[in-house]
Design a protein around this motif. Structure first.
Motif, mmCIF file in Angstrom:
data_model
loop_
_atom_site.group_PDB
_atom_site.id
_atom_site.type_symbol
_atom_site.label_atom_id
_atom_site.label_comp_id
_atom_site.label_asym_id
_atom_site.label_seq_id
_atom_site.Cartn_x
_atom_site.Cartn_y
_atom_site.Cartn_z
ATOM 1 N N THR A 170 35.073 32.252 39.612
ATOM 2 C CA THR A 170 35.706 31.148 40.341
ATOM 3 C C THR A 170 36.956 31.595 41.087
ATOM 4 O O THR A 170 37.482 30.869 41.922
ATOM 5 N N VAL B 215 44.002 29.875 35.385
ATOM 6 C CA VAL B 215 42.833 29.084 34.979
ATOM 7 C C VAL B 215 43.193 27.613 34.829
ATOM 8 O O VAL B 215 42.461 26.717 35.270
ATOM 9 N N ARG C 196 37.515 37.225 42.888
ATOM 10 C CA ARG C 196 37.273 38.413 42.068
ATOM 11 C C ARG C 196 36.864 39.626 42.898
ATOM 12 O O ARG C 196 37.358 40.733 42.700
ATOM 13 N N PRO D 117 37.195 35.739 36.249
ATOM 14 C CA PRO D 117 36.032 34.851 36.389
ATOM 15 C C PRO D 117 35.595 34.736 37.849
ATOM 16 O O PRO D 117 36.411 34.911 38.768
ATOM 17 N N SER E 103 37.380 41.615 34.650
ATOM 18 C CA SER E 103 37.315 40.500 33.692
ATOM 19 C C SER E 103 37.591 39.155 34.347
ATOM 20 O O SER E 103 37.450 38.111 33.702
#
Length: 417
Positions: free
Chosen positions: A377, A189, A380, A375, A373
């Motif tokens: 961005t 992240v 995924r 995100p 879980s």
């Protein structure tokens, strides 16, 4: 009302499929539930594409379920506490060195091997992925979940030491895997440029050490309270409070709830902890947590099957996932072999420990929950699709064959003797 309807749907489906499995299929409960739910979901997917209104309503209901929150924040604490309580702590004490090495060093080796392999394999399917996301996948797929095969392993008559190693490792590497995933996710992240190794190490230590310490505190406090009461209703309520209050406190303190619940469960379920209970209380506590474990496992595997209704898994993802299955098994083999090679210098292991630890290392709901879980961005959809393929193969393929494999290895060993 919507929450009640969703829970009712899951419970009705779980009860109906549990009946069908017990009455006709006679598969291990979690495997039978998973298989029936997957088949039903595939049928519902077909009906949904035809626009059947009732099916579309079910799909929308499933879409409202936050699988990650349901499992990681609610169900996992109960499942780990229950599993730890049922473990023979004396046997675990004798096997503590292999359990700790497999849960820590083994998980780290598996994470790195899977990450490197995924980085090389995915371009073959025209699905290139940055290495940090490959590392993220390695951390979420490495924790093992042998819940589906514990009954089979017991019936197969495996050596007690090997059974304890498989169960003990799974309890602790769930917590280790979640902590490792959280650390890698924070790096992903923030981005490589903002990566602070000191901060990442501090996060890792706070989650792991904090979880172990909190679990020891909860377990000891629970033991003292149980020792001062002789009423099974109050004592069952106290064990329930340890899990609910303890997991909420772990979340508040930003420590590992899974590790805390494992340690607390081991202390309450230890020989000393059981001596704090009367025979009547011990019987009620065991039956209560056995029932909780059965109900939650049924709901978990039904929920995993129903997720098929809302996941977008293309043929390309399935093909890549099947290749990753082989990669994950290879990583599991190596991550088990290295710790065992160190340990064989000091102690003897069963002839088929390596084979059983490798094939018995199932992936389950935790891997799916961690993938879900991620995100939006991040890539995924790709990681969720591959994770789901690996987990389904693990539960159905490995879960259905682990019993015959154990029996065959036992017979081969008997003939040699």
């Amino acid at each position: 009302m919507e929450l009640y309807s969703t829970f009712s749907l899951l419970l009705v489906v779980a009860a109906f499929f549990a009946y069908l499995n017990h009455r006709f299929l006679r598969l291990p409960p979690t495997i039978g539930l998973m298989a029936l739910t997957l088949l039903s979901s595939l049928g519902l997917v077909g009906l949904g594409r035809l626009g059947v209104p009732a099916v579309l309503r079910v799909v929308e209901m499933v879409r409202t379920i936050d699988f990650h929150t349901v499992l990681m924040q609610y169900m996992l604490s109960f499942l780990l506490f229950s599993g730890a309580m049922q473990l023979d702590t004396r046997s675990l004490g004798r096997q503590r060195t292999p359990v700790v090495l497999l849960a820590t060093l083994g998980t780290l080796i598996s994470t790195l091997m899977v990450a490197c392999g995924l980085y090389l394999v995915l371009p073959l399917f025209r699905l290139p992925l940055d290495f940090i996301y490959c590392l993220l996948f390695g951390s979420l797929i490495s924790p093992t979940d042998p819940v589906a095969v514990l009954g089979i392993l017991t019936k197969a008559g495996l050596p007690k030491a090997l059974e304890t190693e498989i169960v003990g490792e799974s309890l602790f590497n769930d917590g280790v895997g979640v902590v490792l995933f959280a650390t890698v996710l924070s790096v992903a992240v923030a981005g490589p440029a903002a990566f602070d190794p000191v901060q990442a190490l501090a996060l890792l230590l706070r989650e792991a050490a904090g979880g172990l310490g909190l679990g020891a505190l909860l377990g000891y406090a629970g033991f003292r309270l149980l020792r001062n009461v002789n009423n099974y209703k109050v004592e069952v309520l106290l064990t329930l409070a340890i899990v609910t209050g303890g997991s909420a406190l772990a979340a508040r303190l930003h420590t590992s709830g899974p590790l805390a619940m494992v340690v607390a469960g081991l202390i309450v379920g230890s020989q000393q902890g059981r001596r704090a209970m009367s025979d009547e209380t011990e019987d009620y506590v065991d039956k209560f947590w056995e029932l909780i474990d059965m109900v939650l496992n049924a709901l978990l595997f039904v929920l995993m099957g129903l997720e098929m209704l809302v996941l977008r898994i293309s043929g390309q993802y399935v093909a890549a996932g099947l290749a990753v299955v082989a990669l994950v098994l290879l990583a599991r083999l190596v991550s088990v072999s290295i710790p065992l090679s160190f340990l064989r210098r000091r102690r003897a292991f069963s002839e088929f420990s390596l084979a059983m630890l490798t094939w018995g290392g199932l992936r389950g709901g935790i891997s799916v929950a961690l993938a879900l879980s991620l995100p939006p961005t991040m890539p995924r959809e790709l990681l969720v699709g591959i994770t789901y393929v690996v987990v389904v193969f693990s539960i159905l393929g490995q879960g259905l064959t682990i019993g015959p494999l154990a029996t065959r290895l036992q017979r081969g060993l008997s003939k040699q003797q």
